[in-house]
Scaffold this active site. Structure first.
Site, PDB file in Angstrom:
ATOM      1  N   GLY A  80       0.690  -5.022   0.905  1.00  0.00           N
ATOM      2  CA  GLY A  80      -0.535  -5.161   0.107  1.00  0.00           C
ATOM      3  C   GLY A  80      -0.286  -5.830  -1.236  1.00  0.00           C
TER       4      GLY A  80
ATOM      5  N   ALA B 189       0.868  -1.182   0.000  1.00  0.00           N
ATOM      6  CA  ALA B 189       0.000   0.000   0.000  1.00  0.00           C
ATOM      7  C   ALA B 189       0.903   1.230   0.000  1.00  0.00           C
ATOM      8  CB  ALA B 189      -0.877  -0.021   1.241  1.00  0.00           C
TER       9      ALA B 189
ATOM     10  N   GLU C 189      -0.300  -9.426  -0.492  1.00  0.00           N
ATOM     11  CA  GLU C 189      -1.686  -9.811  -0.179  1.00  0.00           C
ATOM     12  C   GLU C 189      -2.524  -9.939  -1.446  1.00  0.00           C
ATOM     13  OE1 GLU C 189      -1.827  -6.544   2.851  1.00  0.00           O
ATOM     14  OE2 GLU C 189      -2.876  -8.074   4.004  1.00  0.00           O
TER      15      GLU C 189
ATOM     16  N   GLU D  71       4.851  -5.147   7.245  1.00  0.00           N
ATOM     17  CA  GLU D  71       4.090  -4.042   7.857  1.00  0.00           C
ATOM     18  C   GLU D  71       4.440  -3.785   9.319  1.00  0.00           C
ATOM     19  OE1 GLU D  71       2.778  -6.276   5.788  1.00  0.00           O
ATOM     20  OE2 GLU D  71       1.119  -5.445   4.617  1.00  0.00           O
TER      21      GLU D  71
HETATM   22  C1  HXC Z   1       4.936   4.501  -1.210  1.00  0.00           C
HETATM   23  C2  HXC Z   1       6.817   3.564  -2.136  1.00  0.00           C
HETATM   24  C3  HXC Z   1       6.504   2.313  -1.551  1.00  0.00           C
HETATM   25  C4  HXC Z   1       5.311   2.214  -0.774  1.00  0.00           C
HETATM   26  C5  HXC Z   1       8.334   2.110  -2.649  1.00  0.00           C
HETATM   27  N1  HXC Z   1       7.952   3.395  -2.810  1.00  0.00           N
HETATM   28  N2  HXC Z   1       7.466   1.430  -1.892  1.00  0.00           N
HETATM   29  N3  HXC Z   1       6.036   4.640  -1.958  1.00  0.00           N
HETATM   30  N4  HXC Z   1       4.561   3.343  -0.630  1.00  0.00           N
HETATM   31  N5  HXC Z   1       4.895   1.066  -0.230  1.00  0.00           N
HETATM   32  C6  HXC Z   1       8.612   4.453  -3.558  1.00  0.00           C
HETATM   33  C7  HXC Z   1       9.833   4.986  -2.802  1.00  0.00           C
HETATM   34  O1  HXC Z   1       9.463   5.928  -1.855  1.00  0.00           O
HETATM   35  C8  HXC Z   1      10.628   5.578  -3.937  1.00  0.00           C
HETATM   36  O2  HXC Z   1      10.088   6.813  -4.300  1.00  0.00           O
HETATM   37  C9  HXC Z   1      10.368   4.627  -5.092  1.00  0.00           C
HETATM   38  O3  HXC Z   1       9.155   3.952  -4.762  1.00  0.00           O
HETATM   39  C10 HXC Z   1      11.458   3.570  -5.238  1.00  0.00           C
HETATM   40  O4  HXC Z   1      11.617   2.924  -3.989  1.00  0.00           O
HETATM   41  P1  HXC Z   1      13.052   2.769  -3.262  1.00  0.00           P
HETATM   42  O5  HXC Z   1      12.789   2.512  -1.836  1.00  0.00           O
HETATM   43  O6  HXC Z   1      13.939   3.914  -3.578  1.00  0.00           O
HETATM   44  O7  HXC Z   1      13.593   1.477  -4.006  1.00  0.00           O
HETATM   45  P2  HXC Z   1      14.573   0.361  -3.438  1.00  0.00           P
HETATM   46  O8  HXC Z   1      15.720   0.991  -2.695  1.00  0.00           O
HETATM   47  O9  HXC Z   1      14.883  -0.511  -4.606  1.00  0.00           O
HETATM   48  O10 HXC Z   1      13.737  -0.465  -2.376  1.00  0.00           O
HETATM   49  C11 HXC Z   1      12.637  -1.243  -2.777  1.00  0.00           C
HETATM   50  C12 HXC Z   1      11.784  -1.677  -1.547  1.00  0.00           C
HETATM   51  C13 HXC Z   1      11.418  -0.435  -0.711  1.00  0.00           C
HETATM   52  C14 HXC Z   1      12.582  -2.667  -0.715  1.00  0.00           C
HETATM   53  C15 HXC Z   1      10.557  -2.390  -2.106  1.00  0.00           C
HETATM   54  O11 HXC Z   1      10.871   0.571  -1.617  1.00  0.00           O
HETATM   55  C16 HXC Z   1      10.424  -0.710   0.374  1.00  0.00           C
HETATM   56  O12 HXC Z   1      10.808  -1.259   1.410  1.00  0.00           O
HETATM   57  N6  HXC Z   1       9.171  -0.299   0.184  1.00  0.00           N
HETATM   58  C17 HXC Z   1       8.154  -0.372   1.197  1.00  0.00           C
HETATM   59  C18 HXC Z   1       7.726  -1.815   1.435  1.00  0.00           C
HETATM   60  C19 HXC Z   1       6.654  -1.918   2.504  1.00  0.00           C
HETATM   61  O13 HXC Z   1       6.919  -1.651   3.690  1.00  0.00           O
HETATM   62  N7  HXC Z   1       5.435  -2.308   2.139  1.00  0.00           N
HETATM   63  C20 HXC Z   1       4.327  -2.433   3.028  1.00  0.00           C
HETATM   64  C21 HXC Z   1       3.507  -1.179   2.996  1.00  0.00           C
HETATM   65  S1  HXC Z   1       2.151  -1.217   4.142  1.00  0.00           S
HETATM   66  P3  HXC Z   1      10.997   8.147  -4.414  1.00  0.00           P
HETATM   67  O14 HXC Z   1      10.014   9.222  -4.710  1.00  0.00           O
HETATM   68  O15 HXC Z   1      11.725   8.277  -3.132  1.00  0.00           O
HETATM   69  O16 HXC Z   1      11.931   7.829  -5.557  1.00  0.00           O
HETATM   70  C22 HXC Z   1       1.019  -2.180   3.376  1.00  0.00           C
HETATM   71  C23 HXC Z   1      -0.295  -2.376   4.116  1.00  0.00           C
HETATM   72  C24 HXC Z   1      -1.259  -3.147   3.328  1.00  0.00           C
HETATM   73  O17 HXC Z   1       1.213  -2.655   2.320  1.00  0.00           O
HETATM   74  C25 HXC Z   1      -2.650  -3.055   3.890  1.00  0.00           C
HETATM   75  C26 HXC Z   1      -3.528  -2.166   3.119  1.00  0.00           C
HETATM   76  C27 HXC Z   1      -4.928  -2.100   3.594  1.00  0.00           C
END
Ligand code: HXC
Length: 261
Positions: free
Chosen positions: A112, A67, A115, A135
């Protein structure tokens, strides 16, 4: 292309529809707009009875990184509930579509994104696909069915390891623990998904639909209720052309020709 939305592309080739998540600047993070696009795309698919299989994919770089954290970070309780509800709605709808749904996964399928893949019937993953529910690390828990679907899929021991310790698994390990259907070389993921979809297209649609319903039912119900449900679906098969053709073809020692009506 039968649908081009801001963050999602929808195409149809033969009887196979493909939804491509298309938000490359954020690794396909599932923002509210993208979720709305998904709902529209799925609605188009539901109304097109020629579509026999749906493939959901991202890019070579990412399936979906979860998400959208930036969009979600200042949510109050009600907004968070709406976000979760919408994600559940999408995943539940996919799970109950009357056609098989395949997730073709390269790169991160996190939060997400993971999921979403869990709500599909099949997951075909590249060696470097990365499945995870991280998460807890950002102070929340999975909110789109992940704690439930993952646990039923791989058991509480492994689900706790992934959800509570944040352990991520790559394609091969995901296959070994029963999280994905198939693991192939990264560059073969889409090709394999289409091959798989074509194989499913050759099966009779009604039997596939009943089989999917019966197995999904098993996940959510006790075995005796499930067996009654199976019995009802089994007998319903005998009202279909597919059953008549399938069994007739067997006795006539020829390949069945399903009308899929
Ligand atoms: C918003 C995101 C994002 C996310 C990546 N980006 N994941 N933006 N939400 N979930 C954006 C980054 O901010 C960045 O933007 C660009 O995408 C590239 O990501 P990087 O982090 O620079 O890439 P990298 O170093 O290759 O790392 C990849 C990654 C990392 C390991 C996947 O991006 C990451 O850990 N993302 C978050 C993963 C996460 O925690 N997901 C769970 C979310 S909560 P900019 O503008 O800086 O270039 C969830 C809840 C679900 O999913 C329930 C819903 C109801």
């Amino acid at each position: 292309m039968i649908g081009e939305f801001k963050n999602v592309l929808l195409k149809k080739e033969d009887n196979i529809a493909t939804i491509t998540l298309n938000r490359p600047t954020a690794l396909n993070a599932l923002c509210n707009d993208l979720n709305d696009d998904m709902i529209e795309a799925i609605n188009i698919i539901r109304q097109d009875l020629d579509i026999r299989v749906l493939i959901i994919t991202g890019s070579e770089k990412a399936f979906a990184a979860g998400a959208d954290i930036k969009e979600m970070m200042d949510s109050n309780l009600f907004e968070a509930e709406r976000t979760s509800e919408k994600a559940h709605f999408i995943n539940d709808t996919l799970e109950s579509l009357p056609i098989p749904v395949i997730a073709a996964v390269n790169g991160p399928a996190l939060g997400g994104g993971c999921e979403l893949s869990l709500a599909c019937d099949f997951r075909i993953a590249g060696e470097n696909a990365m499945f995870g529910l991280p998460e807890v690390g950002i102070g929340v828990i999975p909110g789109a069915g992940g704690t439930q679907r993952l646990t039923k899929m791989i058991g509480a021991v492994k689900a706790k390891e992934m959800v509570m310790s944040g352990k991520m698994v790559k394609g091969r390990e995901a296959y070994e623990i029963g999280l994905v259907t198939k693991c192939v070389a990264d560059e073969e993921v889409m090709e394999e998904a289409v091959k798989y979809a074509k194989k499913l297209c050759q099966k009779p649609a009604s039997a596939l639909q009943f089989a999917k319903s019966a197995i999904n039912y098993a996940v959510d119900n006790d075995i005796n209720t499930g067996k009654r449900f199976e019995k009802a679906l089994f007998s319903s098969c005998f009202s279909t052309e597919d059953q008549k053709e399938g069994m007739k073809a067997f006795t006539e020692k020829r390949r069945p020709e399903y009308s899929n009506k």
